[in-house]
Design a protein around this motif. Structure first.
Motif, PDB file in Angstrom:
ATOM      1  N   LEU A 253       0.836  -1.205   0.000  1.00 24.17           N
ATOM      2  CA  LEU A 253       0.000   0.000   0.000  1.00 24.17           C
ATOM      3  C   LEU A 253       0.870   1.254   0.000  1.00 24.17           C
ATOM      4  O   LEU A 253       0.650   2.185  -0.795  1.00 24.17           O
ATOM      5  CB  LEU A 253      -0.926   0.006   1.220  1.00 24.17           C
ATOM      6  N   ASP A 254       1.862   1.275   0.867  1.00 25.04           N
ATOM      7  CA  ASP A 254       2.738   2.456   0.959  1.00 25.04           C
ATOM      8  C   ASP A 254       3.540   2.648  -0.326  1.00 25.04           C
ATOM      9  O   ASP A 254       3.715   3.785  -0.793  1.00 25.04           O
ATOM     10  CB  ASP A 254       3.683   2.303   2.152  1.00 25.04           C
ATOM     11  N   ASN A 255       4.035   1.546  -0.883  1.00 23.06           N
ATOM     12  CA  ASN A 255       4.825   1.650  -2.113  1.00 23.06           C
ATOM     13  C   ASN A 255       3.990   2.196  -3.268  1.00 23.06           C
ATOM     14  O   ASN A 255       4.464   3.028  -4.051  1.00 23.06           O
ATOM     15  CB  ASN A 255       5.407   0.284  -2.488  1.00 23.06           C
ATOM     16  N   ARG A 256       2.768   1.735  -3.395  1.00 20.70           N
ATOM     17  CA  ARG A 256       1.908   2.210  -4.484  1.00 20.70           C
ATOM     18  C   ARG A 256       1.540   3.685  -4.286  1.00 20.70           C
ATOM     19  O   ARG A 256       1.569   4.473  -5.241  1.00 20.70           O
ATOM     20  CB  ARG A 256       0.636   1.355  -4.562  1.00 20.70           C
ATOM     21  N   ILE A 257       1.182   4.041  -3.064  1.00 22.79           N
ATOM     22  CA  ILE A 257       0.810   5.434  -2.795  1.00 22.79           C
ATOM     23  C   ILE A 257       1.989   6.366  -3.071  1.00 22.79           C
ATOM     24  O   ILE A 257       1.824   7.465  -3.615  1.00 22.79           O
ATOM     25  CB  ILE A 257       0.314   5.575  -1.337  1.00 22.79           C
ATOM     26  N   ALA A 258       3.198   5.903  -2.751  1.00 20.14           N
ATOM     27  CA  ALA A 258       4.394   6.732  -2.923  1.00 20.14           C
ATOM     28  C   ALA A 258       4.652   7.092  -4.382  1.00 20.14           C
ATOM     29  O   ALA A 258       5.208   8.154  -4.687  1.00 20.14           O
ATOM     30  CB  ALA A 258       5.611   6.026  -2.335  1.00 20.14           C
ATOM     31  N   ILE A 259       4.245   6.209  -5.314  1.00 25.50           N
ATOM     32  CA  ILE A 259       4.494   6.476  -6.741  1.00 25.50           C
ATOM     33  C   ILE A 259       3.206   6.855  -7.488  1.00 25.50           C
ATOM     34  O   ILE A 259       3.183   6.920  -8.712  1.00 25.50           O
ATOM     35  CB  ILE A 259       5.165   5.263  -7.427  1.00 25.50           C
ATOM     36  N   GLY A 260       2.138   7.088  -6.722  1.00 31.79           N
ATOM     37  CA  GLY A 260       0.880   7.492  -7.343  1.00 31.79           C
ATOM     38  C   GLY A 260       0.163   6.399  -8.083  1.00 31.79           C
ATOM     39  O   GLY A 260      -0.645   6.664  -8.982  1.00 31.79           O
ATOM     40  N   MET A 261       0.427   5.162  -7.717  1.00 34.57           N
ATOM     41  CA  MET A 261      -0.191   4.013  -8.374  1.00 34.57           C
ATOM     42  C   MET A 261      -1.495   3.647  -7.658  1.00 34.57           C
ATOM     43  O   MET A 261      -1.509   3.506  -6.428  1.00 34.57           O
ATOM     44  CB  MET A 261       0.774   2.821  -8.336  1.00 34.57           C
ATOM     45  N   PRO A 262      -2.616   3.505  -8.364  1.00 38.32           N
ATOM     46  CA  PRO A 262      -3.878   3.133  -7.710  1.00 38.32           C
ATOM     47  C   PRO A 262      -3.732   1.815  -6.947  1.00 38.32           C
ATOM     48  O   PRO A 262      -3.022   0.903  -7.381  1.00 38.32           O
ATOM     49  CB  PRO A 262      -4.856   2.984  -8.876  1.00 38.32           C
ATOM     50  N   LEU A 263      -4.404   1.723  -5.817  1.00 34.38           N
ATOM     51  CA  LEU A 263      -4.300   0.512  -5.000  1.00 34.38           C
ATOM     52  C   LEU A 263      -5.007  -0.676  -5.645  1.00 34.38           C
ATOM     53  O   LEU A 263      -4.571  -1.814  -5.511  1.00 34.38           O
ATOM     54  CB  LEU A 263      -4.885   0.777  -3.609  1.00 34.38           C
ATOM     55  N   GLN A 264      -6.117  -0.430  -6.325  1.00 33.25           N
ATOM     56  CA  GLN A 264      -6.844  -1.472  -7.054  1.00 33.25           C
ATOM     57  C   GLN A 264      -7.083  -2.725  -6.201  1.00 33.25           C
ATOM     58  O   GLN A 264      -6.647  -3.827  -6.529  1.00 33.25           O
ATOM     59  CB  GLN A 264      -6.092  -1.837  -8.338  1.00 33.25           C
ATOM     60  N   LEU A 265      -7.815  -2.525  -5.126  1.00 33.30           N
ATOM     61  CA  LEU A 265      -8.077  -3.601  -4.180  1.00 33.30           C
ATOM     62  C   LEU A 265      -9.517  -4.086  -4.286  1.00 33.30           C
ATOM     63  O   LEU A 265     -10.463  -3.298  -4.166  1.00 33.30           O
ATOM     64  CB  LEU A 265      -7.822  -3.114  -2.746  1.00 33.30           C
ATOM     65  N   ASP A 266      -9.676  -5.388  -4.507  1.00 35.60           N
ATOM     66  CA  ASP A 266     -11.022  -5.949  -4.552  1.00 35.60           C
ATOM     67  C   ASP A 266     -11.719  -5.835  -3.199  1.00 35.60           C
ATOM     68  O   ASP A 266     -12.955  -5.718  -3.131  1.00 35.60           O
ATOM     69  CB  ASP A 266     -10.966  -7.413  -4.983  1.00 35.60           C
ATOM     70  N   SER A 267     -10.942  -5.874  -2.124  1.00 40.20           N
ATOM     71  CA  SER A 267     -11.550  -5.817  -0.789  1.00 40.20           C
ATOM     72  C   SER A 267     -12.273  -4.495  -0.553  1.00 40.20           C
ATOM     73  O   SER A 267     -13.346  -4.467   0.069  1.00 40.20           O
ATOM     74  CB  SER A 267     -10.476  -6.021   0.287  1.00 40.20           C
ATOM     75  N   THR A 268     -11.712  -3.390  -1.063  1.00 43.16           N
ATOM     76  CA  THR A 268     -12.376  -2.095  -0.873  1.00 43.16           C
ATOM     77  C   THR A 268     -13.609  -1.976  -1.759  1.00 43.16           C
ATOM     78  O   THR A 268     -14.609  -1.368  -1.370  1.00 43.16           O
ATOM     79  CB  THR A 268     -11.408  -0.929  -1.154  1.00 43.16           C
ATOM     80  N   VAL A 269     -13.534  -2.570  -2.954  1.00 42.30           N
ATOM     81  CA  VAL A 269     -14.695  -2.564  -3.848  1.00 42.30           C
ATOM     82  C   VAL A 269     -15.816  -3.410  -3.243  1.00 42.30           C
ATOM     83  O   VAL A 269     -16.997  -3.023  -3.256  1.00 42.30           O
ATOM     84  CB  VAL A 269     -14.321  -3.080  -5.247  1.00 42.30           C
ATOM     85  N   SER A 270     -15.470  -4.563  -2.704  1.00 40.13           N
ATOM     86  CA  SER A 270     -16.469  -5.423  -2.061  1.00 40.13           C
ATOM     87  C   SER A 270     -17.164  -4.679  -0.930  1.00 40.13           C
ATOM     88  O   SER A 270     -18.385  -4.790  -0.743  1.00 40.13           O
ATOM     89  CB  SER A 270     -15.801  -6.694  -1.523  1.00 40.13           C
ATOM     90  N   TYR A 271     -16.394  -3.913  -0.174  1.00 43.34           N
ATOM     91  CA  TYR A 271     -16.986  -3.126   0.908  1.00 43.34           C
ATOM     92  C   TYR A 271     -17.947  -2.080   0.342  1.00 43.34           C
ATOM     93  O   TYR A 271     -19.048  -1.868   0.877  1.00 43.34           O
ATOM     94  CB  TYR A 271     -15.887  -2.438   1.729  1.00 43.34           C
ATOM     95  N   ALA A 272     -17.535  -1.450  -0.745  1.00 34.27           N
ATOM     96  CA  ALA A 272     -18.353  -0.397  -1.359  1.00 34.27           C
ATOM     97  C   ALA A 272     -19.698  -0.916  -1.836  1.00 34.27           C
ATOM     98  O   ALA A 272     -20.718  -0.218  -1.740  1.00 34.27           O
ATOM     99  CB  ALA A 272     -17.591   0.246  -2.519  1.00 34.27           C
TER     100      ALA A 272
END
Length: 363
Positions: A253-272
């Motif tokens: 998560l930290d590595n992706r955020i640091a380079i502006g890369m979307p997290l693209q997590l199914d877990s957050t979509v499932s929650y939504a």
């Protein structure tokens, strides 16, 4: 429970000896008074009765009385509570009876259903009977959403859903920290709680929030970081099983955020979309416009997606060192998760997951 280490028989003999000595002294005094004996008895009679009257009741008692024992209560304190409630006649009789039962030293806090006017021995025996404890044991697993926690509380404790929802509507009364923004998601700490008769929905939920606040303080989480820590921990809790993998997920998560890369997590979509039990999502779900959809919106989701436990919070605070940008659970049964730094490596891992899905149709 702190109980003196002497035998109840010795204690009773000493009390009896003290009464006999006192009675002898009174009789001697009456003999000296002589002709004034009858008048003196009017004064000394109640004293004699006090010394000769038993400090205990007989029998198993009647009726029903609920008595709460708090953590750390000594034998004397418990005896005083029982005497005040009319369960036993005196605290001293209870303490004496307790000395014959070593298990009383390990009595657990909670509410016990006893009877009125019990002998001290009968009260001790009933306290040691598991059936007498009317406290409900509520175990909240890691990774549940608020909605799932409420359903669990309703089923286990019997509190109405409407009361639980009403309690959630008053975040200040629950003690939610400012970082929660009035939303209890992520702040109902997973643990085992003792719920006593008469406790309200607000009492039960507040205990969970209080535990979260305690854990946060013990971990030294600064208020300005609390929101992001809980959000990351809630994701790590849903995406991994072991503490080691949770720490790696936090690093991704930290590595992706640091380079502006979307997290693209199914877990957050499932929650939504309210499909928290699903491992995968559909293209339609991933197109849902929600602040929790990390396919559409960069950075962390708007808030936590589950209630994380201690391991997940530690992972968010102390991510593992590594260059990973991808991860996938290749075996949902065992929780085996593979981490990768390149898309080629990740695609190979995804192929393993797809093979598992093929071997387990419908899952």
């Amino acid at each position: 429970m702190d109980l003196p280490g002497t035998h109840s028989g010795d204690s009773r003999r000493r009390r009896g000896l003290r009464r006999r000595r006192a009675l002898v002294a009174i009789v001697a005094a009456l003999a000296v008074i002589g002709g004034g004996t009858w008048a003196a008895w009017g004064t000394l009679g109640p004293v004699v009765a006090r010394f000769t009257e038993s400090d205990d009741w007989d029998g198993a008692g009647t009726g029903s009385v609920d008595v709460r024992i708090a953590a750390g209560d000594s034998g004397r304190t418990i005896g005083q509570s029982l005497a005040k409630a009319g369960v036993v006649k005196t605290s001293s009789a209870f303490v004496a009876a307790s000395r014959t039962q070593p298990k009383m030293a390990g009595i657990q806090p909670g509410t016990y259903r006893l009877k009125e006017h019990m002998s001290a021995a009968a009260a001790v025996a009933l306290l040691l009977d598991p059936a007498a404890k009317v406290t409900t044991r509520l175990t909240v697993p890691e990774g549940l959403t608020v909605k799932q926690v409420l359903a669990l509380v309703e089923k286990t404790v019997g509190l109405p859903a409407a009361d639980l929802e009403k309690a959630l509507a008053d975040p200040a009364a629950l003690g939610l920290p400012a970082a929660a923004n009035g939303n209890a998601e992520g702040y109902l700490f997973p643990a085992t709680y003792s719920v006593n008769p008469g406790e309200s929905a607000a009492d039960v939920l507040k205990a969970m929030v209080t535990q979260t606040n305690t854990v946060m303080a013990n971990l030294g989480v600064p208020p300005e970081r609390m929101h992001d820590v809980v959000v990351e921990a809630s994701i790590a809790q849903k995406e991994a099983r072991s503490p080691e993998d949770m720490a790696k997920v936090a690093r991704v998560l930290d590595n992706r955020i640091a380079i502006g890369m979307p997290l693209q997590l199914d877990s957050t979509v499932s929650y939504a979309v309210g499909a928290t039990g699903k491992v995968t999502t559909t293209a339609e779900q991933r197109a849902t416009d929600s602040p929790y959809n990390t396919y559409l919106h960069p950075g962390l989701p708007a808030g936590p997606i589950s209630n994380p436990g201690q391991d997940a919070l530690n992972a968010a605070l102390n991510p593992a060192d590594g260059p990973w940008l991808f991860f996938v659970t290749v075996n949902p049964e065992t929780g085996e998760t593979r981490f990768a730094t390149t898309i080629a490596e990740h695609n190979a891992n995804v192929a393993l997951f797809q093979a598992w899905l093929k071997d387990h149709p419908g899952q």
